[in-house]
Design an enzyme around this catalytic site. Sequence first.
Site, PDB file in Angstrom:
ATOM      1  N   HIS A 179      -5.116  -4.704   2.833  1.00  0.00           N
ATOM      2  CA  HIS A 179      -6.419  -5.537   3.321  1.00  0.00           C
ATOM      3  C   HIS A 179      -6.852  -6.555   2.221  1.00  0.00           C
ATOM      4  O   HIS A 179      -6.069  -6.079   1.119  1.00  0.00           O
ATOM      5  CB  HIS A 179      -7.586  -4.755   3.866  1.00  0.00           C
ATOM      6  N   HIS A 223      -9.329  -6.875   0.469  1.00  0.00           N
ATOM      7  CA  HIS A 223     -10.384  -6.535  -0.949  1.00  0.00           C
ATOM      8  C   HIS A 223      -9.590  -6.614  -2.198  1.00  0.00           C
ATOM      9  O   HIS A 223      -8.350  -6.329  -2.359  1.00  0.00           O
ATOM     10  CB  HIS A 223     -10.809  -4.947  -0.954  1.00  0.00           C
ATOM     11  N   ASP A 233      -9.619  -5.507  -5.100  1.00  0.00           N
ATOM     12  CA  ASP A 233      -8.858  -4.103  -5.852  1.00  0.00           C
ATOM     13  C   ASP A 233      -7.833  -3.747  -5.088  1.00  0.00           C
ATOM     14  O   ASP A 233      -7.011  -2.761  -5.498  1.00  0.00           O
ATOM     15  CB  ASP A 233     -10.029  -3.055  -5.798  1.00  0.00           C
ATOM     16  N   HIS A 234      -7.244  -4.374  -3.992  1.00  0.00           N
ATOM     17  CA  HIS A 234      -5.790  -4.225  -3.473  1.00  0.00           C
ATOM     18  C   HIS A 234      -4.910  -5.439  -3.742  1.00  0.00           C
ATOM     19  O   HIS A 234      -3.947  -5.442  -3.580  1.00  0.00           O
ATOM     20  CB  HIS A 234      -6.071  -3.902  -2.097  1.00  0.00           C
ATOM     21  N   HIS A 254     -13.126  -0.308   8.229  1.00  0.00           N
ATOM     22  CA  HIS A 254     -13.586  -0.588   6.598  1.00  0.00           C
ATOM     23  C   HIS A 254     -13.392  -2.156   6.612  1.00  0.00           C
ATOM     24  O   HIS A 254     -14.356  -2.780   5.945  1.00  0.00           O
ATOM     25  CB  HIS A 254     -12.380   0.029   5.817  1.00  0.00           C
ATOM     26  N   ASP A 299      -7.457   1.866   2.989  1.00  0.00           N
ATOM     27  CA  ASP A 299      -8.912   2.325   2.782  1.00  0.00           C
ATOM     28  C   ASP A 299      -9.370   2.621   4.174  1.00  0.00           C
ATOM     29  O   ASP A 299     -10.674   2.773   4.391  1.00  0.00           O
ATOM     30  CB  ASP A 299      -9.711   1.314   1.971  1.00  0.00           C
ATOM     31  N   HIS A 327      -7.166   5.253  -2.844  1.00  0.00           N
ATOM     32  CA  HIS A 327      -7.949   5.709  -3.781  1.00  0.00           C
ATOM     33  C   HIS A 327      -8.075   7.257  -4.135  1.00  0.00           C
ATOM     34  O   HIS A 327      -7.753   8.061  -3.028  1.00  0.00           O
ATOM     35  CB  HIS A 327      -9.440   5.268  -3.538  1.00  0.00           C
TER      36      HIS A 327
END
Length: 260
Positions: A60, A62, A64-65, A118, A137, A176
């Site tokens: 996805h 985001h 942090d990915h 999410h 996530d 995570h």
Amino acid sequence: MALSDTTEIHQFPCLNDNFGVLIHDRESGTTIAIDVPEATTYEKALSEKGWNLTHILITHHHWDHVQGLGDLKQATGATVYGPARSRQKIAELDRTVEDGDHIKCGPYEIKAIATPGHTLDQISWYVPEIGMAHTGDTLFSLGCGRVFEGDKEMMWSSLEKLIHQLPDDTSIYCGHEYTEANAKFALTIEPGNADLQARAEEVGRIRASGGATLPTTMSVEKATNPFLRAGEASVADALGMSGKSAAEIFAEIRTRKDNA
Ligand SMILES: [Zn+2]
């Protein structure tokens, strides 16, 4: 030789609590990264292993990915696959997938399972031949992602999809390391669940020694993860919600976690 015999999966921490994951086939040299929280950690892992990256799969959009995606792609020339919904958001995508698409990465046939909630673009990647999936996530060990872009009903439908499509012995990787906090919350929902008590103890031991609690398996999550167990009568009873739908019970558990 079976693909599962020639495959090595390497998981390592990235950023504060993200994971990097590499899937490598010794026979063909194929190496697949799932999500890129940071490029430097991936480059170090690849050089330590002596692997050449060939493919990158994104779950996805985001930050942090995908933060390290541009640099890692440039450094390796790997082909990048990701959600069609994020075509505009992720500039590095070479190929995009929709729910149910299969892609071929070297010898691996990989299925894209859309699991929105999410985010709307979220893809879970399933590799049946080696019995593993990466749920981004969406599904965490003992938890699930916060519902940012979709709604709780959508998230529950996505978890149900994973319950139906992933066999019990599937190894589950995710975005995570949140398991210890998730365990504390899960025990507030089902304090009497013996499998959960045992898993919480195991998680405490693993974290105390600095280890990773992932991968997990579908069977462990089905027995212990309150979000996956929203359809169980025992969970409905524990919440005083007997007779309510699984989606309603999931929504209540998600609301409690958001406020925890
Ligand atoms: Zn996310």
